[in-house]
Design a protein around this motif. Structure first.
Motif, short mmCIF file in Angstrom:
data_model
loop_
_atom_site.label_atom_id
_atom_site.label_comp_id
_atom_site.label_asym_id
_atom_site.label_seq_id
_atom_site.Cartn_x
_atom_site.Cartn_y
_atom_site.Cartn_z
N VAL A 245 15.92 -15.49 12.64
CA VAL A 245 16.15 -16.78 12.01
C VAL A 245 17.43 -17.46 12.50
O VAL A 245 17.44 -18.69 12.71
CB VAL A 245 16.15 -16.64 10.47
CG1 VAL A 245 17.26 -15.72 9.99
CG2 VAL A 245 16.23 -18.01 9.81
N ASP A 246 18.51 -16.71 12.70
CA ASP A 246 19.75 -17.37 13.13
C ASP A 246 19.62 -17.91 14.54
O ASP A 246 20.10 -19.01 14.85
CB ASP A 246 20.96 -16.43 13.00
CG ASP A 246 20.69 -15.01 13.45
OD1 ASP A 246 19.53 -14.56 13.37
OD2 ASP A 246 21.63 -14.33 13.88
N THR A 264 7.27 -18.44 7.79
CA THR A 264 8.44 -17.67 7.40
C THR A 264 8.48 -17.45 5.89
O THR A 264 7.61 -17.94 5.16
CB THR A 264 9.73 -18.35 7.89
OG1 THR A 264 10.85 -17.47 7.69
CG2 THR A 264 9.98 -19.67 7.20
N THR A 265 9.47 -16.71 5.46
CA THR A 265 9.63 -16.40 4.04
C THR A 265 10.30 -17.57 3.32
O THR A 265 10.74 -18.54 3.94
CB THR A 265 10.46 -15.12 3.88
OG1 THR A 265 11.70 -15.26 4.60
CG2 THR A 265 9.70 -13.92 4.44
N ASN A 266 10.41 -17.45 2.00
CA ASN A 266 10.73 -18.59 1.15
C ASN A 266 12.10 -19.21 1.45
O ASN A 266 12.20 -20.40 1.77
CB ASN A 266 10.63 -18.16 -0.32
CG ASN A 266 10.32 -19.31 -1.25
OD1 ASN A 266 10.60 -20.46 -0.96
ND2 ASN A 266 9.73 -19.00 -2.39
N MET A 267 13.16 -18.44 1.35
CA MET A 267 14.49 -19.01 1.52
C MET A 267 14.75 -19.44 2.97
O MET A 267 15.31 -20.51 3.22
CB MET A 267 15.57 -18.03 1.07
CG MET A 267 17.00 -18.55 1.25
SD MET A 267 17.29 -20.11 0.39
CE MET A 267 17.50 -19.53 -1.29
N PHE A 268 14.35 -18.61 3.93
CA PHE A 268 14.51 -19.01 5.33
C PHE A 268 13.80 -20.34 5.57
O PHE A 268 14.32 -21.23 6.25
CB PHE A 268 13.95 -17.95 6.27
CG PHE A 268 14.75 -16.68 6.34
CD1 PHE A 268 16.04 -16.61 5.85
CD2 PHE A 268 14.21 -15.54 6.92
CE1 PHE A 268 16.78 -15.44 5.92
CE2 PHE A 268 14.93 -14.36 7.01
CZ PHE A 268 16.22 -14.31 6.50
N ASP A 270 13.09 -22.69 3.42
CA ASP A 270 13.77 -23.78 2.73
C ASP A 270 14.90 -24.33 3.61
O ASP A 270 15.11 -25.54 3.69
CB ASP A 270 14.33 -23.26 1.40
CG ASP A 270 14.64 -24.36 0.42
OD1 ASP A 270 14.41 -25.54 0.74
OD2 ASP A 270 15.12 -24.05 -0.69
N ILE A 271 15.61 -23.43 4.27
CA ILE A 271 16.76 -23.84 5.09
C ILE A 271 16.32 -24.47 6.41
O ILE A 271 16.75 -25.57 6.76
CB ILE A 271 17.68 -22.63 5.35
CG1 ILE A 271 18.29 -22.15 4.02
CG2 ILE A 271 18.78 -22.99 6.35
CD1 ILE A 271 18.97 -20.81 4.11
N VAL A 272 15.45 -23.80 7.15
CA VAL A 272 15.13 -24.28 8.50
C VAL A 272 14.32 -25.58 8.47
O VAL A 272 14.41 -26.39 9.40
CB VAL A 272 14.41 -23.22 9.36
CG1 VAL A 272 15.28 -21.99 9.52
CG2 VAL A 272 13.04 -22.87 8.82
N THR A 273 13.55 -25.81 7.40
CA THR A 273 12.79 -27.06 7.36
C THR A 273 13.70 -28.26 7.10
O THR A 273 13.45 -29.35 7.64
CB THR A 273 11.68 -27.01 6.31
OG1 THR A 273 12.22 -26.57 5.05
CG2 THR A 273 10.56 -26.07 6.73
N ASP A 274 14.75 -28.08 6.31
CA ASP A 274 15.70 -29.18 6.14
C ASP A 274 16.45 -29.44 7.43
O ASP A 274 16.72 -30.60 7.78
CB ASP A 274 16.68 -28.86 5.02
CG ASP A 274 16.11 -29.15 3.64
OD1 ASP A 274 14.89 -29.40 3.55
OD2 ASP A 274 16.87 -29.12 2.65
N LEU A 275 16.79 -28.39 8.16
CA LEU A 275 17.40 -28.58 9.47
C LEU A 275 16.44 -29.32 10.40
O LEU A 275 16.82 -30.26 11.10
CB LEU A 275 17.76 -27.23 10.09
CG LEU A 275 18.25 -27.24 11.54
CD1 LEU A 275 19.52 -28.06 11.68
CD2 LEU A 275 18.48 -25.81 12.04
N ALA A 276 15.19 -28.93 10.37
CA ALA A 276 14.19 -29.56 11.25
C ALA A 276 14.00 -31.04 10.94
O ALA A 276 13.61 -31.81 11.82
CB ALA A 276 12.86 -28.82 11.15
N SER A 277 14.29 -31.44 9.70
CA SER A 277 14.10 -32.85 9.35
C SER A 277 14.99 -33.77 10.18
O SER A 277 14.67 -34.95 10.37
CB SER A 277 14.36 -33.08 7.87
OG SER A 277 15.74 -33.01 7.56
N THR A 278 16.12 -33.24 10.70
CA THR A 278 16.96 -34.08 11.56
C THR A 278 16.23 -34.49 12.83
O THR A 278 16.54 -35.52 13.42
CB THR A 278 18.26 -33.34 11.95
OG1 THR A 278 17.95 -32.20 12.75
CG2 THR A 278 19.03 -32.90 10.74
#
Length: 389
Positions: A245-246, A264-268, A270-278
């Motif tokens: 993930v990193d 991916t799993t739930n918390m990962f 949540d994080i990477v999709t907000d990053l992807a929104s950029t």
């Protein structure tokens, strides 16, 4: 017979963008003879503050379960006590938990599906400016996040001797059952995209599913990885790929064209999709689909944005595209070509307005050229209605 639609406007700007989504829905539905029985359910932090007991009416779970489709605006409202956080209910959960996390759990909306697509005329949000370094076709992936367990499973808690929180525990729960259903969903989506002529990953045209994990450290990710390859054997035409993930966070920004479908799993997730929104122009363009076998709930990801509430300012496109995704899901489930046609008209209308460069909100064109939220909604509704008339 009309379809049953539940709308959960929620807090802040949620009702504002919901109004624009419904405006577009109405524009494509009437010409195609699609009828809706709309059940609007108030919910969220503001509802809780007003009623002081629940964060939505007591019969809301049954009303959601009886629906054909659920649309969610946004929930979350600042605590009037000035804690700096959102309004919390007496059980410690955020007011707005019931319509969001609660619906995911009760209705087994196990797959959070986030399409990451850069449309023509939209600039990415890196550097905080309006720049575009990727061709729109080079950013076109879907990230699927397990939606019912992981760190969001209600298995942790706090120890507060003397009334002062001293220990906080969040337990990450990864099960074979939940992993299997969300991973299979990812492979099936990748297969379906290929059958629909999507073309695979923009970089090389391959149908590819990538599992985003931390299997060099975490036992849950090792189980998730093993299940991924077990299910992957059933799909010989789809390439199986894993990413720590990193490392994935840098590859996502550096070479988004490599990815087709990710899981991916739930918390990962949540994080990477907000990053992807950029990559797709920011949160105002980001759609979230919470899907299961029998129910689905669609929402923009940008949150309730209390500081913008009542200003007719925020971007309604994520909500409008959520309506599009909802129509696509329901059309496939019901075998209704009219719903599928309506969905296609909405996406085409969004592209038309984006390519024209106006009217668009501040997050896409800056404050000086910004249009109102309602003006954008009206423009897209007009364009969408014209395409189905």
């Amino acid at each position: 017979m009309p379809y049953k639609l539940v709308t959960l406007g929620g807090d802040g700007t949620g009702p504002e963008v919901m109004a624009e989504g419904l405006k577009v829905l109405d524009a494509v539905s009437k010409p195609l003879g699609i009828e809706w029985d709309i059940d609007d359910i108030p919910c969220g932090g503001q509802y809780y503050l007003e009623h002081g007991d629940l964060d939505w009416p007591a019969d809301s779970p049954e009303r959601c379960a009886a629906s054909d489709l659920i649309l969610l605006g946004a929930v979350g409202w600042p605590d009037p006590e000035g804690t700096g956080g959102p309004v919390l209910m007496r059980d410690g959960k955020m007011a707005g938990f019931s319509p969001v996390i609660g619906n995911r759990m009760r209705l087994n909306l196990y797959a959070n599906v986030r399409p990451i697509k850069l449309y023509p005329g939209v600039s990415h949000r890196i550097h905080g400016g309006h720049k575009q370094i990727w061709e729109p076709g080079k950013v076109d992936m879907v990230i699927i996040r397990e939606n019912t367990e992981g760190l969001y499973a209600p298995t942790g808690g706090k120890l507060s001797p003397g009334g002062v929180a001293d220990v906080a525990i969040d337990t990450r729960v990864i099960t074979r059952r939940a992993s299997e259903q969300v991973i299979r969903h990812a492979f099936e989506l990748c297969k379906r995209r290929g059958e629909q002529g999507h073309g695979g990953a923009p970089k090389d045209g391959k149908l590819r599913v990538t599992a985003i994990i931390k299997d060099n450290v975490l036992h849950g990710c090792q189980l998730f990885r093993d299940v991924f390859f077990e299910i992957g054997e059933e799909y010989p035409d789809i390439e199986k790929d894993t990413a720590i993930v990193d490392a994935f966070t840098q590859w996502l920004i550096g070479q988004p064209e490599y990815y087709d479908v990710c899981v991916t799993t739930n918390m990962f997730g949540d994080i990477v999709t907000d990053l992807a929104s950029t990559l797709q122009g920011g949160m105002g363009m980001a759609v979230g689909a919470n899907t299961g076998k029998d129910h689905a709930m669609f929402e923009p990801i940008h949150g309730s944005a209390p500081k913008h509430a009542g200003k007719d300012k925020v971007n309604p496109i994520a909500m409008i595209l959520s309506v599009k995704e909802g129509l696509d899901w329901l059309g496939a489930r019901k075998g209704d070509a009219a719903l599928t046609r309506a969905a296609a008209a909405i996406e085409a209308a969004v592209i038309e307005v984006l390519e024209a460069g106006k009217p668009l909100t501040y997050d896409l064109v800056g404050n000086e050229a910004a249009a109102k939220c309602s003006e954008v909604g009206t423009a897209i509704a007009t364009a969408a209605g014209r395409r189905v008339s």
